[in-house]
Write an enzyme that holds these catalytic residues in place. Structure first.
Site, PDB file in Angstrom:
ATOM      1  N   THR A   1       0.881  -1.150   0.062  1.00  0.00           N
ATOM      2  CA  THR A   1       0.018   0.044  -0.042  1.00  0.00           C
ATOM      3  C   THR A   1       0.902   0.980  -0.015  1.00  0.00           C
ATOM      4  O   THR A   1       1.631   1.436   0.945  1.00  0.00           O
ATOM      5  CB  THR A   1      -0.783   0.026   1.285  1.00  0.00           C
ATOM      6  OG1 THR A   1      -1.914  -0.989   1.265  1.00  0.00           O
ATOM      7  CG2 THR A   1      -1.654   1.290   1.197  1.00  0.00           C
TER       8      THR A   1
ATOM      9  N   LYS B   1      -7.352   1.770  -3.337  1.00  0.00           N
ATOM     10  CA  LYS B   1      -7.051   1.188  -1.834  1.00  0.00           C
ATOM     11  C   LYS B   1      -7.086   2.474  -1.095  1.00  0.00           C
ATOM     12  O   LYS B   1      -7.678   2.435   0.133  1.00  0.00           O
ATOM     13  CB  LYS B   1      -5.497   0.934  -1.628  1.00  0.00           C
ATOM     14  CG  LYS B   1      -5.188   0.341  -0.352  1.00  0.00           C
ATOM     15  CD  LYS B   1      -6.323  -0.685   0.199  1.00  0.00           C
ATOM     16  CE  LYS B   1      -5.444  -0.974   1.673  1.00  0.00           C
ATOM     17  NZ  LYS B   1      -4.392  -1.971   1.868  1.00  0.00           N
TER      18      LYS B   1
ATOM     19  N   LYS C   1      -0.082   5.614   8.201  1.00  0.00           N
ATOM     20  CA  LYS C   1       0.791   5.918   7.072  1.00  0.00           C
ATOM     21  C   LYS C   1      -0.096   5.921   5.801  1.00  0.00           C
ATOM     22  O   LYS C   1      -0.014   6.864   4.887  1.00  0.00           O
ATOM     23  CB  LYS C   1       1.641   4.540   6.995  1.00  0.00           C
ATOM     24  CG  LYS C   1       2.537   4.597   5.818  1.00  0.00           C
ATOM     25  CD  LYS C   1       1.821   3.932   4.697  1.00  0.00           C
ATOM     26  CE  LYS C   1       1.984   2.294   4.842  1.00  0.00           C
ATOM     27  NZ  LYS C   1       1.733   1.589   3.685  1.00  0.00           N
TER      28      LYS C   1
END
Length: 293
Positions: A97, A172, A240
Site C-alpha cells: 500500500t 485502496k 501511514k
C-alpha cells in the site's frame, strides 16, 4: 507452473508467498531480515536470496509487499533492486500500500527496461492473507493483469483491474477512507451504548441485522468491548495509509473532513501507547477521552 520471486515476508507477504509455493510455483524469496526468510523456508518450499536482484533473476513475475514508498523504491530500483535482476518481458506486481505517484514512477522505470508493472494493493488484513481470501485492487495494462491473475488467485478471493497504473492504489485509498469512518462510528456507538446503560452485546445483536451492519461490527465489536486490540491492522500502518490518502486529496481536491478527523484520533491512540494496536482501538480512545480534554 511459473518461476516467481516474492520480496517482503511480513505478516502479509509471508502467507501470500506461501500460497504460491503450495500451488506448485517455484518461489524465490527475499526479506530484509534474513531470519524471517529462513523461517519461511521451514514452512514452505523455495529458495532465499541475499538481495532483491538475486531473487528476481530468472523470475517471470516478481511480487513485492513491503512497508512504504521508500521501502518499495529500495527493493525495486536500488543498486541491488529487483529491476537490476529482471529480464525484459518479465512482470513486477506490487502489493504494497503506497502512493499512486510511486506506482507511476516505477512503472515508467520498468517500461524503459521492458518490464511490466502492476500496482496491486490488498485488503483483508492478516487473516485474509493467511486464509487466501484477500481482495486485490489492480492498476495497469490488461495483458499484464491477465498474465498475473492466475497467480494472484492463489491468495485472493476477489481481484479487479481498475484502470491504468496508479488506479489500484487510488482504490485502496477509497478502502481506507471507508474503513476509518466505519470504525469510528462503531466505536462511538459502543461507547454510547455503555454510557446509556445498555447491554452493548445485546444492542449489536439487534442492530447487526439491519442497516448498521458492517464487517467491522461483525468481526470487531466483541474484542473492542473486551479491550483487546491485537487482532489486525496496526494503528501505525493505518496512519501511514491515511497520510497517503490526505496527500492525494490535497492534489485532487477531494474533501475528507471525517478522514482527517479520524487520523487525528489515531494520533491520540498512539499517544496512549497504542501504535501497534489494531484499528478498532478508536474505542480505547473514547474510553480514555478525558485525558485529551
Amino acid at each position: 507452473m511459473a518461476t516467481v520471486a516474492f520480496l517482503g515476508l511480513g505478516v502479509m507477504g509471508y502467507p501470500m508467498a506461501g500460497f504460491l509455493a503450495r500451488a506448485g510455483h517455484t518461489v524465490r524469496i527475499y526479506n530484509r531480515t534474513a531470519s524471517r526468510a529462513e523461517q519461511w523456508l521451514q514452512d514452505y518450499t523455495g529458495e532465499a536470496f541475499a538481495t532483491p536482484a538475486a531473487a528476481a533473476s530468472g523470475a517471470e513475475i516478481v511480487f513485492a509487499c513491503v512497508g512504504n514508498d521508500n521501502d518499495l523504491r529500495e527493493v525495486v530500483a536500488g543498486e541491488q533492486g529487483a529491476f537490476a535482476g529482471m529480464a525484459s518481458g518479465s512482470l513486477f506486481v506490487d502489493h504494497t500500500t503506497a502512493s499512486a505517484d510511486v506506482a507511476r514512477e516505477l512503472a515508467a522505470l520498468g517500461r524503459d527496461k521492458g518490464i511490466g508493472f502492476l500496482d496491486a494493493p490488498v485488503s483483508g488484513g492478516q487473516a485474509g492473507a493467511e486464509n487466501g481470501a484477500l481482495t486485490v485492487m489492480v492498476g495497469g495494462d490488461e495483458p499484464d493483469y491477465q498474465r498475473a491473475l492466475p497467480l494472484i488467485d492463489c491468495y485472493a478471493r476477489a481481484v479487479n483491474l481498475l484502470g491504468p497504473v496508479g488506479s489500484g492504489q487510488l482504490c485502496k485509498m477509497v478502502n481506507q477512507i471507508c474503513i476509518a469512518g466505519v470504525v469510528q462510528g462503531l466505536a462511538e456507538g459502543l461507547h454510547f451504548a455503555r454510557a446509556a446503560g445498555l447491554d452493548a452485546e445485546q444492542v449489536i445483536g439487534v442492530i447487526s441485522k439491519g442497516a448498521a451492519q458492517s464487517w467491522q461490527m461483525e468481526n470487531r465489536y466483541k474484542t473492542m468491548l473486551a479491550g483487546e486490540y491485537e487482532h489486525g491492522f496496526a494503528v501505525d500502518w493505518m496512519r501511514k495509509d491515511l497520510a497517503i490518502v490526505l496527500n492525494e486529496a490535497q492534489r485532487n481536491g477531494a474533501l475528507l473532513p471525517v478522514t482527517a478527523l479520524v487520523d487525528q484520533f489515531y494520533s491520540e491512540v498512539q499517544a496512549l501507547g497504542g501504535s501497534r494496536w489494531d484499528t478498532s482501538s478508536l474505542f480505547a480512545r473514547l474510553m480514555n477521552v478525558r485525558s485529551f480534554d
